[in-house]
Design an enzyme around this catalytic site. Sequence first.
Site, short mmCIF file in Angstrom:
data_model
loop_
_atom_site.label_atom_id
_atom_site.label_comp_id
_atom_site.label_asym_id
_atom_site.label_seq_id
_atom_site.Cartn_x
_atom_site.Cartn_y
_atom_site.Cartn_z
N ASP A 25 18.70 24.60 39.28
CA ASP A 25 19.66 25.70 39.43
C ASP A 25 19.82 26.12 40.89
O ASP A 25 20.93 26.23 41.40
CB ASP A 25 19.22 26.91 38.59
CG ASP A 25 19.23 26.62 37.11
OD1 ASP A 25 20.14 25.90 36.65
OD2 ASP A 25 18.35 27.11 36.40
N GLU A 125 20.50 31.10 30.52
CA GLU A 125 19.51 32.13 30.81
C GLU A 125 20.07 33.53 30.58
O GLU A 125 19.40 34.40 30.02
CB GLU A 125 19.03 32.00 32.25
CG GLU A 125 18.25 30.74 32.53
CD GLU A 125 18.01 30.50 34.01
OE1 GLU A 125 17.04 29.79 34.34
OE2 GLU A 125 18.79 31.01 34.83
#
Length: 226
Positions: A25, A125
């Site tokens: 990420d 997330e």
Amino acid sequence: VKGIKDYFTNARVENAVIGMSGGVDSAVVCILCAKALGPGQIHAFHLPYFDNPNEWKHAQDVAQVAGVKITRHSIKNAVDVLCQDYGITDKVRQGNAMARLRMIFFYEQARKLNALVVGTGNKSELLTGYFTKYGDGGVDLLPIAALYKKQVRQLAHELGVPQEVIEKKPSAGLWEGQTDEGELGFTYERVDQLLYLLVDQRYCRDEAVAAGFEPPFVDRVINIIR
């Protein structure tokens, strides 16, 4: 890239502060920001609690791909003092303390450098609440917030992120052996498929079950989203 560039132009800010964990990420966000703002405007920091040479190597490898400078600072002393002073022994609370201390550092640097703090959270997330409020969730912008983990990995391939960074198990580094999927209790691959149906396609519970997902799994994910 255009979205990042426009955001900084509108804010009249030229510099970005990014936390580099060594994961996919932060790798994607770093490279996108370097393309949008120029490598010289990116200030990348690796802030480990545990001494993990592998994560530091991965963060350096990504910084090299992006052409940016990266600096390493340990947060162990600061976290230990905080937890000792306030009697924090639970590992989840300690993990939250780590995330929030990192953000203190990022915003201190942002003030010094006249920069914005760029977050690395993805859609998987954010929908499952897998972040720390005012920790990794306390940022100025989230460039990959609309991308599921699988899409982040696909984009990482396009951007030239090292294969070992793309394929390794995601971890926030909050305790020894900690992995995102181990904590969540399911893989990103599996939950992304369900999240896509529930959120993007507006499936109801029964439709998701009819699509082949186990009822307890569907119920748990719906509850997590709520």
